[in-house]
Design a protein around this motif. Structure first.
Motif, PDB file in Angstrom:
ATOM      1  N   LEU A  70       0.802  -1.225   0.000  1.00 42.15           N
ATOM      2  CA  LEU A  70       0.000   0.000   0.000  1.00 42.15           C
ATOM      3  C   LEU A  70       0.833   1.274   0.000  1.00 42.15           C
ATOM      4  CD1 LEU A  70      -2.897  -0.906   2.467  1.00 42.15           C
ATOM      5  CD2 LEU A  70      -2.927  -0.908  -0.013  1.00 42.15           C
ATOM      6  N   HIS A  71       1.994   1.263   0.645  1.00 42.23           N
ATOM      7  CA  HIS A  71       2.765   2.492   0.827  1.00 42.23           C
ATOM      8  C   HIS A  71       4.032   2.553  -0.025  1.00 42.23           C
ATOM      9  CE1 HIS A  71       0.029   3.604   3.890  1.00 42.23           C
ATOM     10  NE2 HIS A  71       0.490   2.798   4.828  1.00 42.23           N
ATOM     11  N   GLU A  72       4.378   1.446  -0.687  1.00 38.85           N
ATOM     12  CA  GLU A  72       5.618   1.458  -1.464  1.00 38.85           C
ATOM     13  C   GLU A  72       5.381   0.956  -2.885  1.00 38.85           C
ATOM     14  OE1 GLU A  72       9.339   0.625   1.116  1.00 38.85           O
ATOM     15  OE2 GLU A  72       7.770  -0.677   1.951  1.00 38.85           O
ATOM     16  N   VAL A  73       5.396  -0.353  -3.090  1.00 39.30           N
ATOM     17  CA  VAL A  73       5.460  -0.865  -4.463  1.00 39.30           C
ATOM     18  C   VAL A  73       4.177  -0.633  -5.257  1.00 39.30           C
ATOM     19  CG1 VAL A  73       7.256  -2.551  -3.939  1.00 39.30           C
ATOM     20  CG2 VAL A  73       4.862  -3.220  -3.710  1.00 39.30           C
ATOM     21  N   PHE A  74       3.017  -0.501  -4.585  1.00 46.29           N
ATOM     22  CA  PHE A  74       1.762  -0.235  -5.297  1.00 46.29           C
ATOM     23  C   PHE A  74       1.150   1.108  -4.903  1.00 46.29           C
ATOM     24  CE2 PHE A  74       0.962  -5.125  -5.422  1.00 46.29           C
ATOM     25  CZ  PHE A  74       1.925  -5.253  -6.405  1.00 46.29           C
ATOM     26  N   LYS A  75       1.945   1.997  -4.340  1.00 47.61           N
ATOM     27  CA  LYS A  75       1.389   3.252  -3.829  1.00 47.61           C
ATOM     28  C   LYS A  75       0.816   4.122  -4.940  1.00 47.61           C
ATOM     29  CE  LYS A  75       5.736   5.889  -3.888  1.00 47.61           C
ATOM     30  NZ  LYS A  75       6.709   6.612  -3.051  1.00 47.61           N
ATOM     31  N   GLY A  76       1.240   3.910  -6.181  1.00 46.54           N
ATOM     32  CA  GLY A  76       0.697   4.677  -7.290  1.00 46.54           C
ATOM     33  C   GLY A  76      -0.775   4.412  -7.548  1.00 46.54           C
ATOM     34  N   ARG A  77      -1.326   3.366  -6.947  1.00 41.60           N
ATOM     35  CA  ARG A  77      -2.773   3.106  -7.041  1.00 41.60           C
ATOM     36  C   ARG A  77      -3.555   3.939  -6.026  1.00 41.60           C
ATOM     37  NH1 ARG A  77      -5.670  -1.320  -6.450  1.00 41.60           N
ATOM     38  NH2 ARG A  77      -6.779  -0.917  -8.407  1.00 41.60           N
ATOM     39  N   TYR A  78      -2.942   4.208  -4.874  1.00 41.83           N
ATOM     40  CA  TYR A  78      -3.680   4.754  -3.740  1.00 41.83           C
ATOM     41  C   TYR A  78      -3.334   6.214  -3.428  1.00 41.83           C
ATOM     42  CZ  TYR A  78      -4.101  -0.267  -3.372  1.00 41.83           C
ATOM     43  OH  TYR A  78      -4.330  -1.592  -3.680  1.00 41.83           O
ATOM     44  N   ALA A  79      -2.253   6.720  -3.988  1.00 43.21           N
ATOM     45  CA  ALA A  79      -1.830   8.100  -3.736  1.00 43.21           C
ATOM     46  C   ALA A  79      -2.213   8.987  -4.913  1.00 43.21           C
ATOM     47  CB  ALA A  79      -0.316   8.151  -3.510  1.00 43.21           C
ATOM     48  N   ARG A  80      -2.530  10.230  -4.611  1.00 45.63           N
ATOM     49  CA  ARG A  80      -2.849  11.177  -5.670  1.00 45.63           C
ATOM     50  C   ARG A  80      -1.582  11.563  -6.433  1.00 45.63           C
ATOM     51  NH1 ARG A  80      -8.039  12.899  -5.091  1.00 45.63           N
ATOM     52  NH2 ARG A  80      -8.992  12.500  -3.044  1.00 45.63           N
ATOM     53  N   ILE A  81      -1.762  12.069  -7.623  1.00 46.97           N
ATOM     54  CA  ILE A  81      -0.633  12.446  -8.466  1.00 46.97           C
ATOM     55  C   ILE A  81       0.241  13.462  -7.731  1.00 46.97           C
ATOM     56  CG2 ILE A  81      -1.978  14.258  -9.603  1.00 46.97           C
ATOM     57  CD1 ILE A  81      -0.416  13.612 -12.166  1.00 46.97           C
ATOM     58  N   PRO A  82       1.565  13.316  -7.781  1.00 45.14           N
ATOM     59  CA  PRO A  82       2.433  14.279  -7.087  1.00 45.14           C
ATOM     60  C   PRO A  82       2.308  15.675  -7.702  1.00 45.14           C
ATOM     61  CG  PRO A  82       3.727  12.781  -8.458  1.00 45.14           C
ATOM     62  CD  PRO A  82       2.336  12.243  -8.431  1.00 45.14           C
ATOM     63  N   ALA A  83       2.493  16.681  -6.861  1.00 44.09           N
ATOM     64  CA  ALA A  83       2.435  18.063  -7.338  1.00 44.09           C
ATOM     65  C   ALA A  83       3.594  18.324  -8.292  1.00 44.09           C
ATOM     66  CB  ALA A  83       2.494  19.025  -6.158  1.00 44.09           C
ATOM     67  N   VAL A  84       3.294  18.912  -9.415  1.00 43.79           N
ATOM     68  CA  VAL A  84       4.312  19.195 -10.429  1.00 43.79           C
ATOM     69  C   VAL A  84       4.171  20.652 -10.848  1.00 43.79           C
ATOM     70  CG1 VAL A  84       5.141  18.679 -12.752  1.00 43.79           C
ATOM     71  CG2 VAL A  84       4.359  16.824 -11.271  1.00 43.79           C
ATOM     72  N   THR A  85       5.227  21.432 -10.608  1.00 41.23           N
ATOM     73  CA  THR A  85       5.226  22.823 -11.032  1.00 41.23           C
ATOM     74  C   THR A  85       5.512  22.896 -12.525  1.00 41.23           C
ATOM     75  OG1 THR A  85       6.048  23.488  -8.858  1.00 41.23           O
ATOM     76  CG2 THR A  85       6.229  25.096 -10.638  1.00 41.23           C
ATOM     77  N   GLU A  86       4.662  23.607 -13.236  1.00 42.06           N
ATOM     78  CA  GLU A  86       4.811  23.756 -14.679  1.00 42.06           C
ATOM     79  C   GLU A  86       5.196  25.198 -14.994  1.00 42.06           C
ATOM     80  OE1 GLU A  86       1.228  22.367 -16.523  1.00 42.06           O
ATOM     81  OE2 GLU A  86       1.065  20.701 -15.116  1.00 42.06           O
ATOM     82  N   PHE A  87       6.138  25.365 -15.941  1.00 44.30           N
ATOM     83  CA  PHE A  87       6.633  26.679 -16.305  1.00 44.30           C
ATOM     84  C   PHE A  87       6.313  26.962 -17.768  1.00 44.30           C
ATOM     85  CE2 PHE A  87       9.440  24.758 -13.156  1.00 44.30           C
ATOM     86  CZ  PHE A  87       9.458  25.711 -12.152  1.00 44.30           C
ATOM     87  N   PRO A  88       5.929  28.188 -18.088  1.00 46.67           N
ATOM     88  CA  PRO A  88       5.710  28.520 -19.502  1.00 46.67           C
ATOM     89  C   PRO A  88       7.031  28.523 -20.258  1.00 46.67           C
ATOM     90  CG  PRO A  88       5.562  30.496 -18.141  1.00 46.67           C
ATOM     91  CD  PRO A  88       5.668  29.323 -17.190  1.00 46.67           C
ATOM     92  N   ASN A  89       6.976  28.202 -21.524  1.00 40.50           N
ATOM     93  CA  ASN A  89       8.167  28.158 -22.373  1.00 40.50           C
ATOM     94  C   ASN A  89       8.481  29.577 -22.853  1.00 40.50           C
ATOM     95  OD1 ASN A  89      10.264  27.455 -24.037  1.00 40.50           O
ATOM     96  ND2 ASN A  89       9.055  26.206 -25.436  1.00 40.50           N
ATOM     97  N   VAL A  90       8.975  30.414 -21.918  1.00 42.64           N
ATOM     98  CA  VAL A  90       9.197  31.836 -22.196  1.00 42.64           C
ATOM     99  C   VAL A  90      10.198  32.032 -23.326  1.00 42.64           C
ATOM    100  CG1 VAL A  90      10.015  34.017 -21.224  1.00 42.64           C
ATOM    101  CG2 VAL A  90       8.600  32.483 -19.834  1.00 42.64           C
ATOM    102  N   GLU A  91      11.249  31.208 -23.342  1.00 47.42           N
ATOM    103  CA  GLU A  91      12.294  31.348 -24.363  1.00 47.42           C
ATOM    104  C   GLU A  91      11.930  30.649 -25.668  1.00 47.42           C
ATOM    105  OE1 GLU A  91      14.875  33.284 -23.992  1.00 47.42           O
ATOM    106  OE2 GLU A  91      14.257  33.778 -21.944  1.00 47.42           O
ATOM    107  N   ARG A  92      10.729  30.088 -25.714  1.00 47.13           N
ATOM    108  CA  ARG A  92      10.236  29.418 -26.924  1.00 47.13           C
ATOM    109  C   ARG A  92      11.203  28.334 -27.410  1.00 47.13           C
ATOM    110  NH1 ARG A  92       7.198  34.104 -30.551  1.00 47.13           N
ATOM    111  NH2 ARG A  92       5.862  34.852 -28.851  1.00 47.13           N
ATOM    112  N   LEU A  93      11.650  27.527 -26.467  1.00 50.75           N
ATOM    113  CA  LEU A  93      12.572  26.432 -26.802  1.00 50.75           C
ATOM    114  C   LEU A  93      11.870  25.437 -27.714  1.00 50.75           C
ATOM    115  CD1 LEU A  93      13.982  25.826 -23.201  1.00 50.75           C
ATOM    116  CD2 LEU A  93      15.021  27.184 -25.022  1.00 50.75           C
ATOM    117  N   ASN A  94      12.578  25.023 -28.745  1.00 48.23           N
ATOM    118  CA  ASN A  94      12.007  24.047 -29.676  1.00 48.23           C
ATOM    119  C   ASN A  94      13.050  23.049 -30.142  1.00 48.23           C
ATOM    120  OD1 ASN A  94      13.506  25.698 -31.294  1.00 48.23           O
ATOM    121  ND2 ASN A  94      11.931  26.041 -32.837  1.00 48.23           N
ATOM    122  N   GLU A  95      14.009  22.771 -29.259  1.00 53.09           N
ATOM    123  CA  GLU A  95      15.063  21.812 -29.558  1.00 53.09           C
ATOM    124  C   GLU A  95      14.819  20.526 -28.773  1.00 53.09           C
ATOM    125  OE1 GLU A  95      17.291  22.328 -31.825  1.00 53.09           O
ATOM    126  OE2 GLU A  95      16.764  24.427 -32.189  1.00 53.09           O
TER     127      GLU A  95
END
Length: 238
Positions: free
Chosen positions: A86-111
Motif C-alpha cells: 500500500l505504501h511502497e510498491v503499489f502506492k501509485g494506485r492509492y496516492a494522488r498524483i504528485p504536485a508538479v510545477t509547470e513553467f511557460p516556455n518563455v524562451e520558446r525552446l524548440n530543440e
C-alpha cells in the motif's frame, strides 16, 4: 467545525475494500491493477485497508503452512507485506498524483530534450514479481508547451510505475501523462527492464531484457528526429 466520519453507520461491519469497490462501480470507473483509485478513498480508509490487507496476507501465510507464531522471521511478515504493497510498491494506485510545477516556455525552446536514464521499479501484474529498469524520455517542445523540472519526470514516472503493471501499458501511461502535462510537438519514451517473472521463475533466463517504446507527434512523423533521439539515447546507454 463539524467532522464527518469516513463511513456511515450502515457501513459498520462492511470491509473497507468493499466500500471502495462499490464507489468505483457506482461511478462506472475501472479499477484494474494499474489504475489509480485515490479519488475513491476517504480519509482514514487507507489505514483501515492496511489492516484488512494484513489479515488477508496472514491467511495466505497460514495456507502456505508457515508457522508465524513460533517463527520469529515471519511473525510480523503480514504487516510488513501489507505496508509494502500500500505504501511502497503499489502506492501509485492509492496516492494522488504528485504536485508538479509547470513553467511557460518563455524562451520558446524548440530543440530536442532528452531526460534519462530514470530508474523505474514496478511489479508485473501477472505474478507480482519485480520489474526494474530504466526509462528515457525525449521531448520536442513548442512555444506553448509547459516545461517541468527535471526531477518531476522521475516523480511522475514513479507514480505510474508503482502499480502492478505490464511494461507495454506502463510506457503508454507515462506518455499519456507527459503529453497531457506538457503538450509538446513530439514525445518519445523508451524503457528497458529486467522482469523477475522470467529470471526468478519460469524459464529462469537471467540475460533477457524487454525494450519497448512509444513515439508521439514529431517523433512519429519525422524519421530524422527519431533517429537523432535513438542515436543520442544509445550513446548514453553505452
Amino acid at each position: 467545525m463539524t467532522t464527518h466520519s469516513p463511513h456511515s453507520a450502515a457501513d459498520e461491519g462492511v470491509p473497507v475494500s468493499v466500500r471502495i469497490r462499490e464507489r468505483l462501480k457506482a461511478a462506472h470507473r475501472r479499477f484494474h491493477a494499474n489504475d489509480n483509485i485515490a479519488d475513491f478513498i476517504r480519509p482514514g480508509e487507507l489505514e483501515q485497508l492496511l489492516d484488512e490487507v494484513q489479515g488477508k496476507i496472514a491467511g495466505v501465510l497460514e495456507s502456505l503452512v508457515i508457522d508465524t507464531e513460533s517463527d520469529h522471521n515471519t511473525q510480523d511478515t503480514a504487516r510488513r507485506v501489507a505496508k509494502m504493497y500500500l505504501h511502497e510498491v503499489f502506492k501509485g494506485r492509492y496516492a494522488r498524483i504528485p504536485a508538479v510545477t509547470e513553467f511557460p516556455n518563455v524562451e520558446r525552446l524548440n530543440e530536442l530534450m532528452i531526460v534519462g536514464p530514470v530508474t523505474v521499479r514496478s511489479a508485473c501484474s501477472h505474478h507480482f514479481c519485480p520489474i526494474i529498469g530504466k526509462l528515457w524520455i525525449g521531448v520536442m517542445p513548442n512555444e506553448h508547451s509547459n516545461l517541468i523540472g527535471l526531477s518531476k519526470y522521475a516523480r511522475l514516472a514513479e507514480w505510474i510505475m508503482s502499480r502492478p503493471q505490464i511494461q507495454e501499458e506502463a510506457v503508454t501511461q507515462v506518455a499519456d501523462l507527459l503529453q497531457e502535462k506538457m503538450q509538446p510537438d513530439g514525445l518519445a519514451i523508451v524503457m528497458e527492464a529486467d522482469h523477475f517473472c522470467m529470471q526468478w521463475r519460469g524459464v529462469k533466463d537471467m540475460g533477457s531484457k524487454m525494450v519497448n517504446s512509444v513515439m508521439r507527434g514529431a517523433f512519429l512523423k519525422d524519421a530524422n528526429l527519431r533517429r537523432e533521439f535513438l542515436a543520442l539515447l544509445n550513446q548514453r546507454r553505452d
